[in-house]
Structures are given as structure tokens and as C-alpha cells.
Design an enzyme around this catalytic site. Structure first.
Site, mmCIF file in Angstrom:
data_model
loop_
_atom_site.group_PDB
_atom_site.id
_atom_site.type_symbol
_atom_site.label_atom_id
_atom_site.label_comp_id
_atom_site.label_asym_id
_atom_site.label_seq_id
_atom_site.Cartn_x
_atom_site.Cartn_y
_atom_site.Cartn_z
ATOM 1 N N THR A 177 0.821 -1.213 0.000
ATOM 2 C CA THR A 177 0.000 0.000 0.000
ATOM 3 C C THR A 177 0.853 1.259 0.000
ATOM 4 O O THR A 177 2.050 1.215 0.285
ATOM 5 C CB THR A 177 -0.963 0.012 1.209
ATOM 6 O OG1 THR A 177 -0.194 -0.048 2.421
ATOM 7 C CG2 THR A 177 -1.909 -1.178 1.177
ATOM 8 N N ALA A 178 0.203 2.387 -0.305
ATOM 9 C CA ALA A 178 0.896 3.670 -0.461
ATOM 10 C C ALA A 178 0.671 4.547 0.773
ATOM 11 O O ALA A 178 -0.217 4.290 1.586
ATOM 12 C CB ALA A 178 0.374 4.371 -1.715
ATOM 13 N N GLY A 243 9.482 -5.307 -1.160
ATOM 14 C CA GLY A 243 8.528 -5.204 -2.268
ATOM 15 C C GLY A 243 8.958 -6.053 -3.463
ATOM 16 O O GLY A 243 8.146 -6.769 -4.060
ATOM 17 N N GLU A 281 -3.281 -0.647 -8.747
ATOM 18 C CA GLU A 281 -4.006 0.619 -8.538
ATOM 19 C C GLU A 281 -2.949 1.715 -8.591
ATOM 20 O O GLU A 281 -2.273 1.996 -7.606
ATOM 21 C CB GLU A 281 -4.694 0.619 -7.172
ATOM 22 C CG GLU A 281 -5.779 -0.429 -7.008
ATOM 23 C CD GLU A 281 -7.118 -0.021 -7.621
ATOM 24 O OE1 GLU A 281 -7.221 1.105 -8.161
ATOM 25 O OE2 GLU A 281 -8.052 -0.830 -7.567
ATOM 26 N N CYS A 315 -5.151 9.585 -5.353
ATOM 27 C CA CYS A 315 -5.015 9.151 -6.750
ATOM 28 C C CYS A 315 -6.191 9.674 -7.573
ATOM 29 O O CYS A 315 -6.104 9.787 -8.790
ATOM 30 C CB CYS A 315 -4.883 7.635 -6.855
ATOM 31 S SG CYS A 315 -5.972 6.779 -5.747
ATOM 32 N N GLU A 412 1.314 13.597 -13.998
ATOM 33 C CA GLU A 412 0.659 13.563 -12.687
ATOM 34 C C GLU A 412 1.654 14.029 -11.627
ATOM 35 O O GLU A 412 2.612 13.337 -11.321
ATOM 36 C CB GLU A 412 0.198 12.136 -12.349
ATOM 37 C CG GLU A 412 -0.492 12.066 -10.994
ATOM 38 C CD GLU A 412 -0.697 10.634 -10.464
ATOM 39 O OE1 GLU A 412 -1.586 10.450 -9.615
ATOM 40 O OE2 GLU A 412 0.026 9.720 -10.888
ATOM 41 N N GLY A 474 -13.505 10.773 -3.652
ATOM 42 C CA GLY A 474 -14.517 10.437 -2.649
ATOM 43 C C GLY A 474 -15.416 9.300 -3.077
ATOM 44 O O GLY A 474 -16.633 9.370 -2.947
ATOM 45 N N ALA A 475 -14.812 8.216 -3.596
ATOM 46 C CA ALA A 475 -15.602 7.058 -4.032
ATOM 47 C C ALA A 475 -16.177 6.331 -2.828
ATOM 48 O O ALA A 475 -15.583 6.332 -1.759
ATOM 49 C CB ALA A 475 -14.716 6.118 -4.840
#
Length: 524
Positions: A177-178, A243, A281, A315, A412, A474-475
Site C-alpha cells: 500500500t501507499a 517489495g 491501482e 489518486c 501527474e 470520494g468514491a
């Protein structure tokens, strides 16, 4: 951002850690101390490098974590694989009950965990709590799912035969995860993976290691109380070496990776080389498109939240704002006014709407991008500078006047920079939405029903998230979350994302005394 701490760090150095100071005594409620073991596989340990994590709002050291060595990793994979044998035999609804308890345990610590997210990641307190809430919600969702997953019984063309689809767990799911969603992304993955019957191995971002440890402590207690192996939810804190080991490891039956497109591509190639399965993702370069008939009372707060929320480090952050030429100037003026009212401060203050960037490196990236935008013909109409205060604070920034295909617009930058671009026609702006490499989130503001359905259709947005009259970010958890192209194609959380954590078998059962062949073939 990660400085190794000498094994015999002096007592004076320890007392300067925030965890040792009375006003941060609440960190102890999460079981955190000066030095924390960063490996969990049924018991806690860690023989790797010690890293200290820093608070982005003041760059003060919070506490340290002893990361996993490659030997720790090896031992943890073995224990997770053993734990899986127990977990896979537990009926899915019973697994769901244990996930429900994890959700309840998180509920009890939601405020204190939200505060840690604010302290270590830097997002504002309500967003920190909201992120833990997302994990809680996905636990609730997973409980229901644990009684519903399965395949159809299909009509067989042969008499006396049954044709069924059986779904089984893949086995061990590696989850990388980030820093930007240090709780929720693990929650989406682990809650669904667990009810599907998988064991999990988590490597969080090194700069949010304390969050990884605190969350794992909460989960570990639930697993131990239920007398199931703790290694079902294993943790290995570490850097790129861990990783890479996960990506190359054939024992990782699925590797879910959240992070940059650049690193994601390397991960994908390593996993593909061994014919493994990955769920990616990655980045987003998300656009909001505002047509001349849009309700500006919706547009201004939406653009503000999508561009400025989490200091531009989601993201799904809006990075491009396409305005119809007839309303361009009016919207820019109103938006700049809204930006001027954003309350900047310590992320844990309930009044604050906008906190720091996560690292000093992010501040440098922000400044570089603003400079490039100017060189490419953009005008900074709001912000553009570093804020003179402790921590990694920059001004939320609006840039106008760039062409839709300027190199910086197609890059980005993980910072609060919004490029405002003019358009004339629907067809051109839909094409401009789709011309970037990423395909995560997109949104239009309009009241035109025909246009809405063209936007959702085959010649509309090419993104995984396609919104109308709401922002790009905001999903909610009930839908599948993820994107296309350089975003990686993965889907997590709701809808039928659970299928990515399982393997499908098509099963034909002959319960007759004959052996008819498919397609009517005679073989006698």
C-alpha cells in the site's frame, strides 16, 4: 525521509520523539512505543533496519519501527502459508464473523487511529477518521459478501450432467500500500481477501509504518481471541527490497499493489515474468469537465474538494479542470475566492481543511511543476509558493492559460496544482479527457441528459470511475474502485471485485450411467 536510528540511540534522542511527550500520550493507546517491531506473523519481531517516521506538519520524529530483514520475510511467508491451511477450512460465513469483529475493533479505536493518520500521513483529522471508517464499512460489506460469494449452476447440454462454477481462494495475497491511504487500501484488500479464504501479507509505505503496526495490532488481537493463527494477517514493514521479494515470489498467489505508475510497471513485469497474478491501482490524471449549463453551486465546492482535499495527494484528485469558454472567467474568479477561504493549519485541529504535503521531496516536486507550468505558458492565478511555517506546507495552486496537451498537464504531480483549461465543443473535450496515459477518475457537470449518457457510453470517458455532477474523488465502497490504461486495470472494494481474490473452476459432474460427449461427438 527515512533516517536509520543507531541501535544504541541515546536516551536524549528517544525523549525528543513525539511518542515520549505527554501531549502525544494517546499513541500508547494504540500500543506504540519508542521503538516498535515491524514484523508480525503470529508473534512480533523484526531484525532489519530501524527507521524513524516524521510528522509532515512539523518534521519532528514520531517513533521508530524495526523493519523486516529478508530472513524475517522468508519466515513470515512460511507462517502465512501454514496459517492459510487453517483459514481455508473455516466456512466463509465464520470467516465473515471474524472480519465483523475486526470492523468492531476498529470502530472502538476510530478516533485515536484517525489521529495517528493525521500525525503520520498529514491528512486532516476528519479525513483520517473517514479513512478508518472506510475500513469499517468494507468489513461490514465483506460480512454480507461471506454468505453470497459463489458461482452459478449452468445448464448442461448433456443429459444427466451438472455444470457448475466453483470459486476457491487463491491462497496468499500480498498487499503493498501507499502513504496516501495507509489504512483504507489495506482494508479494502484484506477484508475481501479474508472472507474469500486467503491469508494476507501486508507491506505498507515505509513513511507510514506506525499506522501499519497500529492497525495490525488491532487485527492480531481479534485473530488471537478467535484462536486462529495470527499469521493470517501478516505484516512486513520494509522498503523496496521487501517489495521486490514479494513481486518475484511464486508463493504470492496475488499481489495487490497501490502506488505510482512507474513502480507499478516494474512490479507488473516481475509478477508477469512468473505468470503470477497482480492487481494494480496506480496513478490518475483526473479531469472535471464543466459545461455551460452546469450548476455552478455544485461545481465550485466539487472542484475545491477534488483539487485541494488531502492536499492534492489522492489518486483521484482533480488535476485538470476543463471549463466551457463561456463560463471560464466566472468559474476561475469564484474558485480563486473559494481557495482563499481554505483554512490551513495543523491537520489534527478540527478547524483545518488543508494540511501539509507528506514529505520534503513532495514540496520540491510541487515547486518544479509550478516552474514548468510557467515555462510552458501557464499563469499562476492562485498560490504557487511554499508556505513559510514548519512542516511541508505549500499553497493550493490554480494555473490557467495552458494548452490541453502541455507536457506538464499530462504529468501527474502528486500535489495540489489544478490546471484550468478552456474548451468549445463536447467532442473535443471528451477526447481531451481521454488523451492522458492514466484512466482513473473523471467527472462532468451538466444538465443535458443526452450528453450524460454519451459521457457514460462507448465514446465517452475511458476511465474506471465516470461521474456526473459530483467530484472525481470520494468514491464509496459499494462500487468497484480502479482505472484503465496506466492506472493498471485493477479493481478493489465493491461490486464483483471479490473475484480477483479467488480462482474459478468449471466443474462438470456426470450423474448418469452414460457418457455423452460435448458437441455431439461420437468416439466409438
Amino acid at each position: 525521509a527515512l533516517l536509520p536510528l543507531r541501535a544504541g540511540a541515546s536516551a536524549a534522542a528517544m525523549s525528543t520523539l513525539l511518542v515520549s511527550q505527554p501531549r502525544y500520550a494517546w499513541l500508547r493507546e494504540l500500543g506504540l512505543q519508542e521503538e516498535n517491531p515491524g514484523v508480525y506473523n503470529g508473534s512480533w519481531g523484526g531484525r532489519g533496519q530501524v527507521v524513524t517516521t516524521y510528522c509532515p506538519a512539523n518534521n519532528e520524529p514520531i517513533a521508530s519501527v524495526r523493519q523486516a530483514s529478508l530472513e524475517d520475510y522468508e519466515e513470515t511467508v512460511k507462517k502465512a502459508k501454514e496459517a492459510w491451511k487453517v483459514w481455508a477450512d473455516i466456512p466463509a460465513p465464520k470467516r465473515g464473523e471474524i472480519v465483523r469483529q475486526i470492523g468492531d475493533a476498529l470502530r472502538q479505536k476510530i478516533k485515536v487511529l484517525g489521529s495517528l493518520v493525521s500525525l503520520e500521513m498529514g491528512k486532516i483529522f476528519v479525513e483520517g477518521v473517514g479513512e478508518v471508517q472506510e475500513y469499517v464499512d468494507v468489513c461490514d460489506y465483506a460480512v454480507g459478501l461471506s454468505r453470497m460469494i459463489g458461482g452459478p449452476i449452468l445448464p448442461s447440454e448433456r443429459p444427466g450432467h451438472a455444470l457448475i462454477e466453483q470459486w476457491n481462494p487463491v491462497g496468499l495475497v500480498g498487499i503493498i500500500t501507499a502513504f496516501n491511504f495507509p489504512v483504507a487500501v489495506y482494508g479494502w484488500n484484506s477484508a475481501i481477501a479474508m472472507i474469500c479464504g486467503n491469508a494476507c501479507l501486508w507491506k505498507g509505505a515505509p513513511t507510514t509504518s506506525l499506522i501499519s503496526v497500529a492497525v495490525t495490532k488491532i487485527i492480531a488481537k481479534v485473530l488471537e481471541d478467535n484462536k486462529v493463527p495470527g499469521a493470517i494477517c501478516s505484516l512486513v514493514c520494509g522498503g523496496a527490497d521487501i517489495g521486490t521479494a514479494m513481486a518475484r515470489d511464486e508463493r504470492m498467489d496475488l499481489l495487490s499493489f497501490t502506488g505510482s505508475t512507474k513502480v507499478g510497471k516494474q512490479v507488473a513485469l516481475m509478477v508477469q515474468e512468473r505468470f503470477g497474478r497482480s492487481l494494480l491501482e496506480l496513478g490518475g490524471n483526473n479531469a472535471i469537465i464543466v459545461f455551460e449549463d452546469a450548476d455552478l453551486n455544485l461545481v465550485i465546492p466539487s472542484a475545491l474538494f477534488a483539487a485541494v482535499g488531502t492536499a492534492g495527494q489522492r489518486c483521484t484528485t482533480a488535476r485538470r479542470l476543463f471549463l466551457h469558454e463561456s463560463i471560464h472567467d466566472e468559474v476561475v474568479t469564484k474558485l480563486a475566492k473559494a481557495y482563499a477561504q481554505v483554512r490551513i493549519g495543523d491537520p489534527w485541529d478540527s478547524d483545518t481543511l488543508y494540511g501539509p504535503l507528506h514529505t520534503k521531496e513532495a514540496v520540491k516536486m510541487f515547486l518544479d511543476a509550478v516552474e514548468q507550468a510557467k515555462q510552458q505558458g501557464g499563469s499562476v492565478v492562485y498560490g504557487g509558493k511554499v508556505i513559510n511555517r514548519p512542516g511541508n506546507y505549500v499553497e493550493p495552486t490554480i494555473v490557467t492559460g495552458l494548452p490541453h496537451n502541455a507536457p506538464i498537464v499530462h504529468t501527474e504531480t502528486f500535489a495540489p496544482i489544478l490546471y484550468v483549461l478552456k474548451f468549445k465543443e463536447e467532442e473535443e473535450v471528451f477526447a481531451w479527457n481521454n488523451e492522458v496515459k492514466q484512466g482513473l477518475s473523471s467527472s462532468i457537470f451538466t444538465k443535458d441528459l443526452g450528453r450524460i449518457f454519451r459521457w457514460l457510453g462507448p465514446k465517452g470517458s475511458d476511465c474506471g470511475i465516470v461521474n456526473v455532477n459530483i467530484p472525481t474523488s470520494g468514491a464509496e465502497i459499494g462500487g468497484a474502485f480502479g482505472g484503465e490504461k496506466h492506472t493498471g486495470g485493477g479493481r478493489e472494494s465493491g461490486s464483483d471485485s471479490w473475484k480477483l481474490y479467488m480462482r474459478r473452476s468449471t466443474c462438470t459432474i456426470n450423474y448418469s450411467k452414460d457418457l455423452p460427449l460435448a458437441q455431439g461427438i461420437k468416439f466409438q
